[in-house]
Write a protein that holds these residues in place. Structure first.
Motif, PDB file in Angstrom:
ATOM      1  N   GLU A  32       8.819   2.534  18.877  1.00 54.59           N
ATOM      2  CA  GLU A  32       8.621   2.894  18.123  1.00 54.59           C
ATOM      3  C   GLU A  32       9.514   1.784  16.939  1.00 54.59           C
ATOM      4  OE1 GLU A  32       5.089   4.184  17.553  1.00 54.59           O
ATOM      5  OE2 GLU A  32       5.289   4.988  19.888  1.00 54.59           O
ATOM      6  N   ARG A  33       8.523   2.092  15.557  1.00 54.02           N
ATOM      7  CA  ARG A  33       8.734   1.436  14.808  1.00 54.02           C
ATOM      8  C   ARG A  33      10.012   2.437  13.862  1.00 54.02           C
ATOM      9  NH1 ARG A  33       6.453  -2.951  11.200  1.00 54.02           N
ATOM     10  NH2 ARG A  33       7.836  -4.194   9.879  1.00 54.02           N
ATOM     11  N   ARG A  34      10.930   2.168  13.058  1.00 49.73           N
ATOM     12  CA  ARG A  34      11.646   2.984  12.787  1.00 49.73           C
ATOM     13  C   ARG A  34      11.002   3.166  11.041  1.00 49.73           C
ATOM     14  NH1 ARG A  34      18.136   1.737  12.779  1.00 49.73           N
ATOM     15  NH2 ARG A  34      18.613   3.850  11.815  1.00 49.73           N
ATOM     16  N   GLU A  35      11.199   4.698  11.026  1.00 52.52           N
ATOM     17  CA  GLU A  35      10.764   5.310   9.512  1.00 52.52           C
ATOM     18  C   GLU A  35      11.420   4.435   8.582  1.00 52.52           C
ATOM     19  OE1 GLU A  35      12.286   7.655  12.198  1.00 52.52           O
ATOM     20  OE2 GLU A  35      10.792   8.704  12.019  1.00 52.52           O
ATOM     21  N   THR A  36      12.595   3.531   8.994  1.00 55.90           N
ATOM     22  CA  THR A  36      12.824   2.977   6.998  1.00 55.90           C
ATOM     23  C   THR A  36      13.040   2.137   7.253  1.00 55.90           C
ATOM     24  OG1 THR A  36      14.941   3.998   7.801  1.00 55.90           O
ATOM     25  CG2 THR A  36      15.509   1.847   6.471  1.00 55.90           C
ATOM     26  N   SER A  37      11.729   0.957   8.225  1.00 53.94           N
ATOM     27  CA  SER A  37      11.270  -0.194   8.021  1.00 53.94           C
ATOM     28  C   SER A  37      10.209   0.222   7.366  1.00 53.94           C
ATOM     29  CB  SER A  37      11.316  -0.991   9.641  1.00 53.94           C
ATOM     30  OG  SER A  37      10.741  -0.078  10.240  1.00 53.94           O
ATOM     31  N   LEU A  38       9.491   1.353   7.794  1.00 57.28           N
ATOM     32  CA  LEU A  38       8.243   1.298   7.125  1.00 57.28           C
ATOM     33  C   LEU A  38       7.915   1.477   5.716  1.00 57.28           C
ATOM     34  CD1 LEU A  38       6.672   3.360  10.623  1.00 57.28           C
ATOM     35  CD2 LEU A  38       6.141   1.385  10.316  1.00 57.28           C
ATOM     36  N   THR A  39       9.012   1.910   5.117  1.00 59.85           N
ATOM     37  CA  THR A  39       8.976   2.868   4.123  1.00 59.85           C
ATOM     38  C   THR A  39       9.372   1.569   3.435  1.00 59.85           C
ATOM     39  OG1 THR A  39       9.878   4.963   4.547  1.00 59.85           O
ATOM     40  CG2 THR A  39      10.253   4.101   2.516  1.00 59.85           C
ATOM     41  N   GLU A  40      10.321   0.240   3.736  1.00 61.10           N
ATOM     42  CA  GLU A  40      10.142  -0.477   3.585  1.00 61.10           C
ATOM     43  C   GLU A  40       9.189  -1.273   3.189  1.00 61.10           C
ATOM     44  OE1 GLU A  40      13.329  -2.452   5.142  1.00 61.10           O
ATOM     45  OE2 GLU A  40      14.861  -1.197   4.051  1.00 61.10           O
ATOM     46  N   LEU A  41       7.899  -1.434   4.230  1.00 60.62           N
ATOM     47  CA  LEU A  41       7.045  -1.918   4.546  1.00 60.62           C
ATOM     48  C   LEU A  41       6.022  -1.696   3.441  1.00 60.62           C
ATOM     49  CD1 LEU A  41       5.261  -4.053   6.087  1.00 60.62           C
ATOM     50  CD2 LEU A  41       4.301  -2.924   7.554  1.00 60.62           C
ATOM     51  N   LEU A  42       6.410  -0.266   3.523  1.00 63.66           N
ATOM     52  CA  LEU A  42       4.835   0.827   2.245  1.00 63.66           C
ATOM     53  C   LEU A  42       4.886   0.014   0.542  1.00 63.66           C
ATOM     54  CD1 LEU A  42       2.379   2.418   1.402  1.00 63.66           C
ATOM     55  CD2 LEU A  42       4.651   3.997   1.484  1.00 63.66           C
ATOM     56  N   ILE A  43       6.762   0.241   0.100  1.00 62.74           N
ATOM     57  CA  ILE A  43       6.973  -0.319  -0.902  1.00 62.74           C
ATOM     58  C   ILE A  43       6.667  -1.752  -1.150  1.00 62.74           C
ATOM     59  CG2 ILE A  43       9.265  -1.380  -2.293  1.00 62.74           C
ATOM     60  CD1 ILE A  43       7.887   1.802  -1.963  1.00 62.74           C
ATOM     61  N   GLU A  44       6.406  -2.269   0.149  1.00 63.65           N
ATOM     62  CA  GLU A  44       6.510  -3.931  -0.651  1.00 63.65           C
ATOM     63  C   GLU A  44       4.952  -3.958  -0.898  1.00 63.65           C
ATOM     64  OE1 GLU A  44       8.346  -6.613  -0.638  1.00 63.65           O
ATOM     65  OE2 GLU A  44       9.595  -5.016  -1.413  1.00 63.65           O
ATOM     66  N   GLY A  45       4.131  -3.574  -0.222  1.00 61.82           N
ATOM     67  CA  GLY A  45       2.628  -3.328  -0.142  1.00 61.82           C
ATOM     68  C   GLY A  45       2.035  -3.050  -1.405  1.00 61.82           C
ATOM     69  N   LEU A  46       3.457  -2.071  -1.412  1.00 64.14           N
ATOM     70  CA  LEU A  46       2.596  -1.280  -3.026  1.00 64.14           C
ATOM     71  C   LEU A  46       3.218  -2.677  -4.362  1.00 64.14           C
ATOM     72  CD1 LEU A  46       4.015   2.162  -3.136  1.00 64.14           C
ATOM     73  CD2 LEU A  46       1.310   1.143  -2.802  1.00 64.14           C
ATOM     74  N   ARG A  47       4.198  -3.337  -3.980  1.00 62.90           N
ATOM     75  CA  ARG A  47       5.156  -3.871  -4.894  1.00 62.90           C
ATOM     76  C   ARG A  47       3.726  -5.313  -4.880  1.00 62.90           C
ATOM     77  NH1 ARG A  47      10.034  -4.776  -6.443  1.00 62.90           N
ATOM     78  NH2 ARG A  47      10.617  -3.506  -4.312  1.00 62.90           N
ATOM     79  N   GLU A  48       3.262  -5.841  -4.284  1.00 61.50           N
ATOM     80  CA  GLU A  48       2.484  -7.054  -4.039  1.00 61.50           C
ATOM     81  C   GLU A  48       1.374  -6.709  -3.834  1.00 61.50           C
ATOM     82  OE1 GLU A  48       1.086 -10.054  -1.060  1.00 61.50           O
ATOM     83  OE2 GLU A  48       2.576  -8.663   0.268  1.00 61.50           O
ATOM     84  N   HIS A  49       0.531  -5.773  -3.705  1.00 59.51           N
ATOM     85  CA  HIS A  49      -1.032  -5.499  -3.912  1.00 59.51           C
ATOM     86  C   HIS A  49      -0.968  -4.643  -5.200  1.00 59.51           C
ATOM     87  CE1 HIS A  49      -1.928  -7.615  -0.231  1.00 59.51           C
ATOM     88  NE2 HIS A  49      -0.972  -6.723   0.528  1.00 59.51           N
ATOM     89  N   GLY A  50      -0.406  -3.802  -6.176  1.00 66.05           N
ATOM     90  CA  GLY A  50      -0.339  -3.075  -6.978  1.00 66.05           C
ATOM     91  C   GLY A  50       0.502  -3.613  -8.011  1.00 66.05           C
ATOM     92  N   ARG A  51       0.485  -5.118  -8.126  1.00 68.35           N
ATOM     93  CA  ARG A  51       0.963  -5.716  -9.500  1.00 68.35           C
ATOM     94  C   ARG A  51      -0.486  -4.961 -10.626  1.00 68.35           C
ATOM     95  NH1 ARG A  51       0.947 -11.065  -7.015  1.00 68.35           N
ATOM     96  NH2 ARG A  51       3.118 -10.862  -6.246  1.00 68.35           N
ATOM     97  N   GLY A  52       0.712  -4.786 -12.167  1.00 69.68           N
ATOM     98  CA  GLY A  52      -0.207  -3.901 -12.891  1.00 69.68           C
ATOM     99  C   GLY A  52      -0.029  -2.563 -13.054  1.00 69.68           C
ATOM    100  N   LEU A  53      -0.343  -1.855 -11.593  1.00 73.20           N
ATOM    101  CA  LEU A  53      -0.883  -0.579 -11.082  1.00 73.20           C
ATOM    102  C   LEU A  53       0.910   0.379 -10.582  1.00 73.20           C
ATOM    103  CD1 LEU A  53      -4.171  -0.722  -8.875  1.00 73.20           C
ATOM    104  CD2 LEU A  53      -3.914  -0.852 -11.616  1.00 73.20           C
ATOM    105  N   VAL A  54       0.953  -0.467 -10.478  1.00 68.64           N
ATOM    106  CA  VAL A  54       2.451   0.202  -9.482  1.00 68.64           C
ATOM    107  C   VAL A  54       3.716  -0.283 -10.179  1.00 68.64           C
ATOM    108  CG1 VAL A  54       3.639   0.771  -7.436  1.00 68.64           C
ATOM    109  CG2 VAL A  54       0.895   0.790  -7.755  1.00 68.64           C
TER     110      VAL A  54
END
Length: 294
Positions: A32-54
């Motif tokens: 199973e993938r660790r929570e830490t790496s999944l949180t980093e993935l979530l943050i990067e997703g918000l940063r990349e796809h949420g420009r102007g919103l996040v």
């Protein structure tokens, strides 16, 4: 941005990406993938796809002191709702829907539980909660309290990212025996997407709703407890919003907001000069979403 995202689209996309990443890692490694790496993935997703919103920034923590991975702020209509979140990853099993293996993680040599530290070290205006990374291979047997009918959740990645108040985990921890399965947690959690747009917000007994120009942002906390909210120091609510808030009557924080949050609200970047309360800080801006859609 290549496309204009609604907040609902943004969060739903992250749920689908997290689910896919967990399943892919499991198939490749058998682990199973660790929570830490999944949180980093979530943050990067918000940063990349949420420009102007996040707005997103890294923060030094430490997680061990606060019992949290992420500080998430919802911004809109002159108000802020802050969540301090501990992330947990589901470990699916063939014979059942699986368990959150480290849901009741001990700290300080076993003398303190993680959820107790999270609740005791989370002061207003932040609200303690849990963020669940699920990554299920199949539709679970357990039933969620939200978006569980008409295929709505399947289309919107309902089970990729879910959320509950920390009170839920504390109640499961003191149960005999301790409970940490998906069957225990899912009925008391909601899709993370519902923090920005929930089709059942007004009918759900756990919701405290508060308005923004684009949607109703509900925050779920166990036992019907209303979450803390804070006034946005850089935006004034309209008279209409003030009237609605007076009817909803949430506890409104009157003190000084954290310096790292003020920096992000002003459009700057949080730095290590500040002392944030989790490894990451993210501000989701409902006003910006409304402006981009008009």
């Amino acid at each position: 941005m290549e496309a204009i995202w609604t907040l609902e689209d943004l969060i739903a996309k992250q749920a689908l990406l997290i689910r896919a990443a967990m399943r892919r890692y499991r198939r490749l490694t058998g682990k199973e993938r660790r929570e830490t790496s999944l949180t980093e993935l979530l943050i990067e997703g918000l940063r990349e796809h949420g420009r102007g919103l996040v707005s997103v920034a890294e923060a030094p923590g430490p997680e061990a002191h606060y019992g949290a991975d992420l500080e998430l702020w919802l911004r809109g209509a002159g108000y802020l709702t802050g969540l301090r979140l501990q992330a947990k990853s589901l470990h699916p099993r063939k014979s059942s829907d699986g368990v959150y293996k480290y849901l009741h993680h001990p700290l300080d040599g076993g003398t303190t539980s993680q959820v107790t530290k999270l609740i005791s070290n989370t002061s207003a205006p932040l609200n303690p909660g849990y963020l669940y990374y699920n990554g299920l291979e199949e539709k679970p047997q357990a039933r969620s309290a939200c978006c569980s009918v008409n295929g709505y959740g399947r289309r919107h990645g309902r089970l990729g990212l879910t959320f509950s108040g920390a009170d839920v985990v504390q109640r499961l921890e003191v149960a005999e025996p301790r409970r940490k399965s998906l069957d225990d947690v899912l009925p008391e959690s909601v899709p993370l997407k519902c923090l920005v747009s929930c089709p059942r917000a007004f009918r759900h007994p756990w919701w405290m709703t508060w308005p923004v120009a684009t949607a109703v942002w509900p925050v779920v906390l166990a036992g019907g407890r209303k979450p803390w909210v804070a006034r946005d120091p850089y935006r004034r609510p309209s008279p209409k919003i003030e009237r609605i808030m007076s009817v909803l009557d949430p506890p409104i924080f009157q003190g000084q907001l954290p310096p790292h949050l003020l920096e992000l609200l002003e459009g700057g970047e949080a730095t290590e000069e500040f002392t944030p309360t989790a490894r990451f800080v993210a501000v989701i801006d409902g006003d910006a979403a409304r402006e981009m859609m008009t």
